[in-house]
Structure formats: C-alpha cells, structure tokens
Design a protein around this motif. Structure first.
Motif: not given
Length: 465
Positions: A218-243
C-alpha cells in the motif's frame, strides 16, 4: 485564529477524558525514564550503559511496530490498549522492586527496559488509531497538536518532579508513580463512549488485506506519503538529534558546561511547547506547512552553527524545536487523513519506524561528525543537507500534484449515448481555462462540474467529484 480554535479538540468529551489521562501517563513515563537513567548511572558510573538502556527501549520499535500496525487494523483497539496498560504497570512495578531490593540488578533492569520497549512498539499504532476516532476530521490536526503539547508539558513536569523525588528518596518511588499512572489510562478507556463522534473512519476491512506485506504494498502506491516520510526521516536524523549537538556545542565552542547544557535543554523543551501551540492554531496542516517548517528548521540549524554564544544559540534552537513539532504534527495528520482506513494502523507503524531509524542513524552520525569535524561544522553541514533535501521534496511534491492534475484532465469519453452528448456539450460551454469533470451520480444520472486549471494543483480530488 481564536483561542477557542486552538483547543478545538477539547470540545469533544471523549478527547477531554483521553487527553487528561494521557497527560498523567506522560508525566509518569518521563519520571520512569529519569529513574532508569539515574539507577543505571549510579550503579555503573557509565553514560554508555545509560545509553544502552535507552537503546533497549527504542530498538523494538524497528521490529515490532509493523506488527502493531497489523493488529491496529485488524482487532478492536480497547482490549489491546487495556492489556498494554496493564503490562506497562506490571513492568514499572518490576523496576520498582529491583530498585528497592536489588534483586536481579542491572541485567533485570535491561530486560525490563527491553520488554517495555516491545509493549510500546506494539501499542503505538493501536493508540494512534484509537485516538483518531475521538474527534472529527476537522479537529484531528488540532488533536494531534494538543497531544504534542501534552507530551512536551508532561515531559518537562515529569522530569522536574522526578529530579526532586529521586534526590529525596531514590528511583523506586518514580517507578511506583509510573505504575499507578497507567490506571488513569485504563479508567479513560472504559469512560470513553464509542461512536459519540463521527471521527476518522475505522473499519474492519483491513482483515481482508493480510499482514505486513499488504502494508508495504500500500505504501509503495502512495508517492506523496512516501515523500513526506522520506523528508521526515532526513529532517529527523540530521536536525532532530539536538541532544547530541547541544551537548557538543556546550562542551566545545560555547564553553557552557553541564549547566549550559541544562539551560539549552530547557529552552528546547519550551520550544516544543511553542510549536505545539502554533500547530494547534492552524486551521489545516498540509504539505506546504511541512515544507515551510522544514526550510525554517534547516536554515536556522545553519545559523545555530554560527551562533557566537550560549544566549544566541538558545535563541535559535527555540524556533527550531517549534518547527520540529510542527513537522511531526503535520506528517502525523497527513498519515491519518490521507490513507485508506483499512491500512491506517500500518501507516502509523511506518511513521513510528521512520522516527526510530532517524534517531538511530542520526545520533551516531552527528556525534561522529562533531568529534572529527567540529560541532559548528556539523550543524552547518547537517543544516545545508536538510535544506537541500527539503527543496528536493518540495519539487517532488509539486510534480506529484501536477501529475494528479494531468490525470484529472484526461477524462475518458463516455460510452453511454446520453453521457456522450453531455460530454460534448460540456466541452463547448465550459469556461475558458476550466476542466469539465463528468462523474456518474447514480443510475442513469450525470454530474457535471467545471474546475479552473489553477485550482487543480491544490484540489487533488477532481477525479473524485
């Protein structure tokens, strides 16, 4: 937006009950987190061992969340949640027993931490789906934002109270308080009235679309949601680990030491509260909001790397923390509203896995960069990479909207004679720059509509009219 709209979700009785119980539980949870960290650090004197206990609670999310998503889509939520709350209470009581008696020591603490993480991993998608049924679609984003506010405030209060308690009597009482806090959630589960609100639909249809593979398909057929998840991953890994980066900046260029790190942590927590309020005040949380918040957080991260002192650094990380909450709330809202009801639990599980992986990848990466390239350079590099990723995601999202509009333009010629005549007539009389959409409204009926071309990029639902 009016103040009342900021807390719009609270007009629903079910949500008020659930929010209050959740706030109590969050306070207890963060008391337990502090208690575990204190106990492990006191017993070993090792920050690495403390980090290992935290890792044990987070690791099961990677393996078990997807199965929690399947359960969320297949089984009634209330019995599952009651069971998980009882399990959490029993595990917290077990931690208290270890802290009081010393029986089992660190190995048992680690084992209970792992079990707690496993319960949380399975429970997460179920609870997310359950909570979405307590409000209507219009206030779902507001409810998620208020949930972020509750989590942030509960974290601050739980850690503050926990620090007082652990200094006075030790960590055992913290574990006991957390065990008791789950009773509030169980009471709320019984007090909520099912079906009192026409919330986001929950259906048993997921039972016919089996397992984890169906969720991935199902996720493979949802390109917009996949883009949102991918962006969330990048922003989370590079910008969220402020500890990691806050500690590196405090110990390095800022020369702020442990006290400065504590002040920065408090400022960051306040920023999360501000972000939750900002998200709650917005009427809608769309992909445009996600992109703007991503650009803001990434750009300010570059500025943070150039901040000359602790005060200026703190002034920058506050809006970064606020933007991070807006990002999380927006992605969570879209995951709830833009997905098939039969797959929503598995989508929420994918969101949880994304967050866990971003933390697991980002924290050591940023730590390594801070050690070998320097804390300032790390913030600038990570902020630049996150900015580029956000721009790329914005372009890709725009193309997806354009593709949706193009598909809506390609209207097949109707086969029925009456519909074919209507189709030709509509092509003649429609306004310039408009697209005629023809859809059956019932047996023997035709529904006509005209949508101007600029509206297609935002409508995204022309084909369904």
């Amino acid at each position: 937006m009016a103040t009342g709209a900021t807390f719009a979700a609270l007009r629903h009785r079910n949500y008020r009950i659930w929010a209050l119980a959740g706030f109590v539980s969050v306070i207890g949870t963060w008391m337990q987190v502090l208690g575990v960290n204190w106990y492990v650090l006191k017993e070993t004197g090792s920050a690495t061992s403390m980090g290992f206990a935290v890792l044990l609670q987070a690791a099961p999310t990677l393996l078990l969340s997807v199965w929690g998503g399947v359960l969320a889509d297949r089984l009634p939520a209330r019995p599952l949640l009651i069971t998980s709350q009882v399990a959490h209470a029993a595990l917290a009581a077990g931690l208290g027993a270890v802290a009081l008696t010393g029986f089992g020591g660190l190995p048992l603490i680690f084992a209970i931490s792992l079990a707690t993480g496993a319960v949380s991993a399975i429970e997460g998608p179920v609870m997310g789906r359950w909570a979405s049924t307590l409000v209507d679609r219009e206030t779902l984003g507001n409810a998620l934002a208020l949930g972020s506010l509750s989590n942030s405030a509960g974290r601050i209060l739980g850690m503050s109270l926990g620090a007082v308690v652990v200094a006075a009597v030790g960590p055992a009482l913290l574990f006991g308080i957390n065990a008791a806090s789950f009773a509030a959630v169980v009471v709320a589960l019984f007090a909520v009235r099912p079906g009192a609100v026409a919330g986001v639909a929950v259906t048993a249809a997921g039972a016919t679309r089996s397992g984890v593979r169906a969720g991935f398909a199902y996720l493979r057929g949802q390109p917009v949601l996949l883009l949102a998840l991918a962006l969330s991953f990048v922003l989370g890994s590079l910008g969220r680990n402020y500890q990691v980066t806050m500690a590196a900046m405090s110990d390095g260029p800022l020369n702020a030491g442990a006290s400065g790190y504590g002040v920065l942590s408090t400022v960051f927590a306040v920023g999360t509260v501000v972000g939750a309020l900002v998200a709650a005040r917005r009427r809608s949380l769309g992909y445009g909001t996600l992109v703007v918040a991503g650009l803001l957080a990434s750009g300010l991260q570059i500025v943070a790397g150039l901040a000359p002192g602790t005060v200026s650094f703190a002034a920058v990380i506050l809006p970064i923390a606020a933007a991070a909450v807006v990002i999380d709330t927006t992605v969570g809202t879209r995951a709830q509203l833009d997905t098939d009801a039969a797959m929503r639990g598995r989508v929420l599980a994918a969101l949880a896995v994304t967050g866990s992986v971003s933390a697991a990848v980002g924290a050591p990466l940023l730590g390594w960069l801070a050690e070998y390239a320097g804390p300032r350079q790390t913030l600038v590099l990570a902020g630049t990479a996150a900015t580029i990723a956000t721009v790329a995601a914005a372009v890709a999202l725009d193309r997806q909207h354009a593709r949706t509009a193009t598909l809506a333009l390609v209207t097949p010629r109707p086969r029925h004679p009456v519909r074919r005549v209507a189709f030709r007539a509509a092509r003649i009389v429609r306004p310039a720059g408009a697209v005629c959409v023809i859809a059956p409204a019932g047996p023997g009926e035709i529904r006509l509509g005209a949508v101007r071309l600029p509206e297609l990029a935002t409508a995204g639902s022309v084909a369904r009219r």
